[in-house]
Design an enzyme around this catalytic site. Structure first.
Site, short mmCIF file in Angstrom:
data_model
loop_
_atom_site.label_atom_id
_atom_site.label_comp_id
_atom_site.label_asym_id
_atom_site.label_seq_id
_atom_site.Cartn_x
_atom_site.Cartn_y
_atom_site.Cartn_z
N LYS A 143 -18.07 -12.56 42.40
CA LYS A 143 -18.72 -13.60 41.61
C LYS A 143 -19.29 -14.69 42.51
CE LYS A 143 -16.14 -12.96 38.05
NZ LYS A 143 -14.76 -13.19 37.79
N LYS A 185 -18.83 -7.75 50.06
CA LYS A 185 -18.33 -7.19 48.81
C LYS A 185 -19.10 -7.70 47.60
CE LYS A 185 -15.00 -10.58 47.33
NZ LYS A 185 -13.90 -10.78 46.42
N LYS A 198 -11.12 -20.66 50.54
CA LYS A 198 -11.31 -21.61 49.43
C LYS A 198 -11.41 -23.03 49.97
CE LYS A 198 -11.94 -19.99 45.36
NZ LYS A 198 -11.32 -18.79 44.93
P1 ADP Z 1 -14.25 -12.14 41.68
O1 ADP Z 1 -13.82 -13.54 41.89
O2 ADP Z 1 -15.14 -11.61 42.73
O3 ADP Z 1 -14.79 -11.85 40.32
P2 ADP Z 1 -11.44 -11.64 41.74
O4 ADP Z 1 -11.22 -12.17 43.10
O5 ADP Z 1 -11.08 -12.47 40.57
O6 ADP Z 1 -12.96 -11.22 41.68
O7 ADP Z 1 -10.72 -10.23 41.65
C1 ADP Z 1 -10.10 -9.65 40.51
C2 ADP Z 1 -9.62 -8.26 40.87
O8 ADP Z 1 -10.73 -7.41 41.15
C3 ADP Z 1 -8.73 -8.20 42.11
O9 ADP Z 1 -7.75 -7.20 41.96
C4 ADP Z 1 -9.69 -7.85 43.20
O10 ADP Z 1 -9.05 -7.22 44.28
C5 ADP Z 1 -10.64 -6.91 42.48
N1 ADP Z 1 -11.97 -6.97 43.08
C6 ADP Z 1 -12.87 -7.99 42.99
N2 ADP Z 1 -14.01 -7.71 43.66
C7 ADP Z 1 -13.82 -6.48 44.21
C8 ADP Z 1 -14.63 -5.61 45.01
N3 ADP Z 1 -15.85 -5.95 45.37
N4 ADP Z 1 -14.11 -4.43 45.39
C9 ADP Z 1 -12.86 -4.07 45.01
N5 ADP Z 1 -12.05 -4.81 44.24
C10 ADP Z 1 -12.52 -6.01 43.84
#
Ligand code: ADP
Ligand code: TRP
Length: 328
Positions: free
Chosen positions: A197, A194, A111
């Site tokens: 967002k 992965k 970050k």
């Molecule tokens: P993002 O910011 O990518 O939307 P977050 O970091 O807010 O996702 O994650 C929210 C939850 O979803 C967490 O428990 C995280 O480990 C899970 N998560 C997010 N992306 C993935 C992924 N690609 N594979 C597995 N778990 C994920």
């Protein structure tokens, strides 16, 4: 019954990474554990959202949690900022969390790299707020995706340290919980690591069939299997990960055999993945629409969830104050 807690920041719509990595586990766990799930709106402040967007973002996740199948009768859903006890525990935990260890957390480093103009103290103490979320319920298990492993390590450290400093056995060390044998990482379909967002490669639970199919059909591949029984390159392994999580075992085996005897056509594989994802997402999408329209219901669920969460957190904080040396 063992206590379980988990949350997600309200920073947009839920995508398949969130669903398969976390929310699907929430839904499965609610029958066997004493669960609570929340929306981490305080955590979302680390990236400075606009005040006028926060309420809407919170309701979005609430509707999506419900649409995925969380039943608030079994597992209360609450909004993090409705439970002020968390802040008090956050303060206590911060007194024993050290700059060096907080700076070493990879999510902080990432970050700090991505938003160099906004390396705020909230970002640095993100893991202690997360530890407070968990420890305030004295939770034993926390369903999260792979990227949260280090934050979970910090939560255990906070628990151990508190117990050690005050010579008590008060906080259990919360364990990461995964349904499959190991942490699941839902890959991106653009050839990068992965689905996320900030990676801009998400398939959302709100996407319609056409959008999902388009995104899957665009997935990066290579020129095809060259030798029988060869190892799959990463981009192909990624497609097979989708088969593993969204399709039946027979389907997986069918395509795996095709890979092994070099007759696999990526177009067929993608069509299958798209169809199977659509059949999972379509009913969820429909329920998201229904719940989103019922703000009265959503607000009531959040109110009731907050009452249950406060009850649990205030019992913990009463003990914590006494242990730390304050009047209860
Ligand atoms: P993002 O910011 O990518 O939307 P977050 O970091 O807010 O996702 O994650 C929210 C939850 O979803 C967490 O428990 C995280 O480990 C899970 N998560 C997010 N992306 C993935 C992924 N690609 N594979 C597995 N778990 C994920
Ligand atoms: N850090 C988590 C994420 O980015 C969200 C979160 C905040 C959380 N507090 C938590 C997850 C407590 C589990 C338990 O997804």
């Amino acid at each position: 019954m063992e206590k379980v807690v988990s949350g997600i920041r309200p920073t947009g719509n839920l995508h398949l990474g969130n669903y398969f990595g976390a929310v699907k586990s929430f839904v499965k766990m609610q029958d066997d554990y004493d669960c609570m799930f929340f929306i981490a709106d305080w955590h979302s402040l680390t990236t400075h959202p606009k005040p006028e967007n926060i309420q809407q973002s919170v309701r979005t996740i609430l509707a999506e949690y419900m649409a995925c199948g969380i039943d608030p009768q079994k597992a209360p859903i609450y909004v993090q900022s409705d439970v002020k006890e968390t802040l008090e525990l956050y303060l206590f935990l911060n007194m024993n969390a050290y700059l060096g260890e907080l700076e070493r957390v990879t999510t902080f480093k990432e970050k700090a790299r991505k938003q160099p103009d906004n390396v705020n103290a909230g970002l640095l103490t993100y893991p202690t707020l997360m530890a407070a979320d968990i420890l305030q319920h004295r939770a034993a298990k926390v369903p999260v995706g792979k990227d949260q492993e280090q934050n979970m390590e910090m939560a255990r450290k906070c628990a151990r340290r508190f117990n050690h400093i005050y010579g008590v056995e008060f906080f259990p060390e919360p364990q990461n919980f995964y349904f499959s044998e190991k942490a699941l990482k839902v890959p991106g379909l653009d050839g990068s690591g992965k689905m996320g967002k900030s990676e801009g490669n998400c398939i959302y639970l709100r996407d319609d069939d056409k959008t999902i199919t388009k995104k899957v059909m665009k997935a990066v591949t290579d020129s095809g299997p060259q030798e029988p029984n060869s190892q799959k390159p990463e981009v192909i392994e990624n497609l097979f990960t989708f088969l593993r999580i969204a399709s039946t075992e027979d389907t997986y085996n069918y395509f795996d055999e095709k890979w092994n005897d070099c007759t696999l056509r990526y177009g067929d594989l993608k069509k299958q993945i798209a169809a199977d994802l659509c059949s999972i997402v379509a009913p969820i999408r429909q329920r998201i629409e229904e719940y989103s329209a019922n703000t009265e219901l959503l607000d009531r669920i959040a109110r009731e969830g907050a009452d249950r969460a406060r009850e649990s957190a205030s019992a913990t904080l009463k003990e914590v104050r006494r242990i730390v040396g304050f009047r209860s």
